[in-house]
Design a protein around this motif. Structure first.
Motif, PDB file in Angstrom:
ATOM      1  N   VAL A   5     -48.407-125.311 -50.775  1.00 49.96           N
ATOM      2  CA  VAL A   5     -48.448-123.967 -51.342  1.00 49.96           C
ATOM      3  C   VAL A   5     -49.894-123.508 -51.515  1.00 49.96           C
ATOM      4  N   ALA A   6     -50.751-124.406 -51.974  1.00 51.70           N
ATOM      5  CA  ALA A   6     -52.166-124.051 -52.133  1.00 51.70           C
ATOM      6  C   ALA A   6     -52.775-123.659 -50.793  1.00 51.70           C
ATOM      7  N   LYS A   7     -52.442-124.376 -49.739  1.00 52.96           N
ATOM      8  CA  LYS A   7     -52.954-124.043 -48.409  1.00 52.96           C
ATOM      9  C   LYS A   7     -52.409-122.697 -47.941  1.00 52.96           C
ATOM     10  N   MET A   8     -51.107-122.468 -48.173  1.00 54.37           N
ATOM     11  CA  MET A   8     -50.525-121.169 -47.799  1.00 54.37           C
ATOM     12  C   MET A   8     -51.221-120.023 -48.536  1.00 54.37           C
ATOM     13  N   ARG A   9     -51.491-120.227 -49.817  1.00 51.82           N
ATOM     14  CA  ARG A   9     -52.176-119.198 -50.607  1.00 51.82           C
ATOM     15  C   ARG A   9     -53.571-118.946 -50.050  1.00 51.82           C
ATOM     16  N   ALA A  10     -54.307-120.016 -49.751  1.00 53.51           N
ATOM     17  CA  ALA A  10     -55.659-119.876 -49.199  1.00 53.51           C
ATOM     18  C   ALA A  10     -55.646-119.161 -47.852  1.00 53.51           C
TER      19      ALA A  10
END
Length: 108
Positions: A5-10
Motif C-alpha cells: 500500500v505504501a508503494k502504491m501511495r508513493a
C-alpha cells in the motif's frame, strides 16, 4: 501488505473512486444510520471474542463507524486501543491522522 500500500501511495496508484471517497468522508451521501449502528454492535462483539492479536482491524473498523457518526473522540479511543495492541498498525495510525484533520462531509 502495508509495504504494498505504501508503494502504491508513493506511485500515485491508489484509486480515488466513490467507495474510497466514502471511506475518506469526502462524499455527501451519509451511510445508513441503522447499518452503522448494527456494524458497531457486531464488530464490538466480534472483537471481544477473538484473541488480542486479531482485534486491531476490528477496532479500526469500529472507530471508523463512530467517526462516520460524528463521534471523533469515541473513534480515537478505539484507534488508541488498536495501537496499544499493535504499535506498528499502519491502519490505526493513518486513521488517527485522518480523523484528527477532518470530519465526514455528510455531517456538514
Amino acid at each position: 501488505m502495508d509495504d504494498y500500500v505504501a508503494k502504491m501511495r508513493a506511485d500515485g496508484a491508489i484509486p480515488h473512486d466513490a467507495l474510497v471517497r466514502l471511506f475518506l468522508g469526502e462524499e455527501r451521501r451519509r451511510p445508513s444510520t441503522n447499518r452503522v449502528r448494527l456494524g458497531i454492535a457486531l464488530l464490538r462483539r466480534t472483537a471481544s471474542m477473538v484473541p488480542a492479536e486479531y482485534r486491531p482491524p476490528l477496532l479500526c473498523a469500529v472507530g471508523w463507524l463512530h467517526w462516520a457518526r460524528g463521534q471523533r473522540a469515541v473513534a480515537q479511543i478505539y484507534l488508541a486501543e488498536a495501537s496499544r495492541i499493535e504499535p506498528s498498525d499502519i491502519l490505526a495510525y493513518s486513521l488517527m491522522e485522518h480523523f484528527g484533520s477532518r470530519m465526514p462531509s455528510w455531517l456538514g
